[in-house]
Design an enzyme around this catalytic site. Sequence first.
Site, short mmCIF file in Angstrom:
data_model
loop_
_atom_site.label_atom_id
_atom_site.label_comp_id
_atom_site.label_asym_id
_atom_site.label_seq_id
_atom_site.Cartn_x
_atom_site.Cartn_y
_atom_site.Cartn_z
N SER A 231 -7.20 4.12 11.69
CA SER A 231 -7.55 4.84 10.47
C SER A 231 -7.58 3.87 9.30
O SER A 231 -6.91 2.83 9.35
CB SER A 231 -6.51 5.91 10.18
OG SER A 231 -5.31 5.30 9.75
N ASP A 232 -8.34 4.18 8.28
CA ASP A 232 -8.13 3.46 7.03
C ASP A 232 -6.73 3.87 6.56
O ASP A 232 -6.17 4.87 7.02
CB ASP A 232 -9.19 3.80 5.99
CG ASP A 232 -9.23 2.74 4.88
OD1 ASP A 232 -8.25 1.95 4.77
OD2 ASP A 232 -10.21 2.68 4.12
N TRP A 233 -6.18 3.08 5.67
CA TRP A 233 -4.76 3.25 5.31
C TRP A 233 -4.50 4.59 4.61
O TRP A 233 -4.85 4.78 3.45
CB TRP A 233 -4.33 2.06 4.45
CG TRP A 233 -3.71 0.95 5.25
CD1 TRP A 233 -2.52 0.34 5.01
CD2 TRP A 233 -4.23 0.30 6.42
NE1 TRP A 233 -2.26 -0.63 5.97
CE2 TRP A 233 -3.29 -0.67 6.84
CE3 TRP A 233 -5.37 0.45 7.21
CZ2 TRP A 233 -3.46 -1.47 7.97
CZ3 TRP A 233 -5.56 -0.35 8.33
CH2 TRP A 233 -4.62 -1.29 8.70
N GLY A 234 -3.95 5.51 5.37
CA GLY A 234 -3.66 6.82 4.80
C GLY A 234 -4.81 7.80 4.95
O GLY A 234 -4.86 8.80 4.24
N ALA A 235 -5.72 7.53 5.89
CA ALA A 235 -6.90 8.40 6.02
C ALA A 235 -6.67 9.61 6.93
O ALA A 235 -7.59 10.39 7.14
CB ALA A 235 -8.08 7.58 6.56
#
Length: 759
Positions: A231-235
């Site tokens: 995931s993108d960071w915190g997605a």
Amino acid sequence: MKTEQIKMLISQMTLEEKAGLLSGLDFWHTKPVERLGIPSTMVSDGPHGLRKQDDKADHLGVNDSIKAVCFPAACATTSSFDPELVRTMGEAIGESCQHEKLSVVLGPAINIKRSPLCGRNFEYCSEDPYLAGKMAAAYIQGVQSKNVGVSVKHFALNNQEHRRMSSSSDCDERTMREIYFPAFETAVKEAKPWTIMCSYNRVNGVFASENRWLLTDVLRKEWGFDGYVMSDWGAVSDRPAGVHAGLDLEMPASGGINDEKIVAAVKAGTLDEKDVDLCCERILNIVFRYTENAKPETPWDQEAQHALAADIAADCMVLLKNEGDILPLAKDAEAAFIGEFAEKPRFQGGGSSHINCFRTTSALEAARKAGLKVTYAQGYSVLKDEATDAQIAEAVAAAKAAKVAVVFAGLPDSYESEGYDRTNMDMPACQNRLIEAVAAANPHTVVVLHNGAPVTMPWIDRVEAVLEAYLGGQAVGTATVRVLYGDVNPSGHLAESFPLRLQDNPSYLFFGGEARATEYREGVFVGYRYYDKKEMDVLFPFGHGLSYTTFEYSNLRLSAEEIRDTDTLTVTATVKNTGKRFGKAVAQLYVGDVESDAIRPVRELKGFAKVALQPGESAEVTFTLDKRSFAVWNEKIHDWYVESGKFTIQVGGSSRDLPLCGCVCVESTTELPTVYTMDSIFMDLMADRKSRAVFEPVMKKLRETFGGDEEKSEAAQEAVSDDMGTAMMNYMPLRGMASFGADRNTVAMIEAMLKQLNG
Ligand code: BGC
């Protein structure tokens, strides 16, 4: 490690251990399972150098990272149109990853530049998917040749920063397939990236991080991706949904919260444990691919990479304007370097790609070191974003005293960054004012630009030359001086159009969108695809780039005049250096569909080649075109489709300078499923070869019935000429015949015809 061994390991893991493996240990590491010998591995930003952080990490670069080498950003490297150059850069980054024990570098970032405003355009490659894909593949091949992985990001449709973690990118299927997917598709198919990073945004309402169509159907089943998706960071929003969708690794850690949700979902029977196992398998495959090939003893020669960064930067710069051949400057020219960027260049963008450079070289430093006759005036202050009267007066005096004035200008850090978009395309007013004042004081004014995306240039007619240096990495000063003084002949070409004004951009009305979503209403007409279709003037067109020498294109040859869409076509052309200096040309090939049902751009880039030529030397460039070079995405069959007919093949040095033009006829081998009904109109029945054969004799009979072939009275002819009649008939549905007096026999005849056609 072999798949069977990995499967065996997974079978020994508890559900909790497996769920745990699917999220990070912390900001940058995957989790270990020590009792089974599963190691933890580290990932790190990229893409144009390393941003390796320590434990006190934060992902937007507020905490310092290790000292590293900052190469030019993708806005610059893509302008090189030189995959070999980017591959070399990738190799250097791969070596530094090995040295620093990093399993994966988080890049390349390859989202399409839909609008000049996107805050991350500096990090992205192009407005053109073909170019972005080819350059990304080269970067990936370079990095991965060193046995470390990349993470191609941000999949998909992350084309703005505004509301990036919540907004939905609402886009039709054809536009996704033709514009926003192909760079990822090429990267996957040609370079086999170890990992992909999904984007923050939703795609047509569904978060990319839980979009099974995106992460499984398209990415894996269609394109054959076999690495892991992170995931993108915190997605992550709904973690169990993400596991089912094919999002293998959540980054960073979720403090165990989402791991527990995975366990609970499996126990409740709403998530299949097999999905969890599959994610584990894909992560472990890459974890072991790295650890089994780790070579921490790999040297990281930062000095050598600094020199490489300068070489690369020089080959990326785009000479936008050079009136009266003011450039290159003579080595003994007295030049005034003006503008704070001459001393403190802007060479990288803000956010997660920000690198803590071990050294930077400014143009002023490089010029002085080379013993060139330069004076310096600060001109403006970047921090205060102002040019005082005193600063301008000093700059004007310096410009007057010198033979040439070189203004270093562009966008300060705060103007473009990850996390937010620009609101306009303008440079700081103080810098524009400075350029006007300097140009008024010295007719020989050159502007060097440091920016990550297009800017307006209100002063363009009053300066003699403009060199687009983009964000050229930590050695940009050395590269700039080499290009300004002719040690390197500029050979970069724009990977994006520079519109005259923001309002001209096709996404202008919709970019940013409303609270819920941003609609991609301009469809496939992104960048030059739009400006060319509308025959609009632009400031500088896609593919544009000048040189200190001249090139001539000739002798276009096509391997065939007619092909089927299953064949390939070879196109060759000759490029000659007709000037007096060594230089590199970028030959570009564009394909256009002459007549098509689909509403298509006038031309689209389908090939390019960079060639180095001595004065007087010629070289042959060869391009291979295949089905995809001619195809559109057809939403009826959800596949690529070539409309039979004539296509233009244009070759030259820019999208608006294409001296060579040829034609090829391509025949489709795919039949579109068509069902004709009483609502089908004459025109469509006549357009298709098969239906025409059936319809034409029926049509003839109908004409006889209606007496259409009889001589008309003068008045009747005046009211509706034969041509008008035919034109009107074109749009007549078959059922219309009954309304206009056809008897039962005729209607029966039409029905029989329909049966035959659909039969
Ligand atoms: C960015 C990614 C980056 C990640 C880790 C995110 O905010 O969108 O591109 O790789 O942070 O720093």
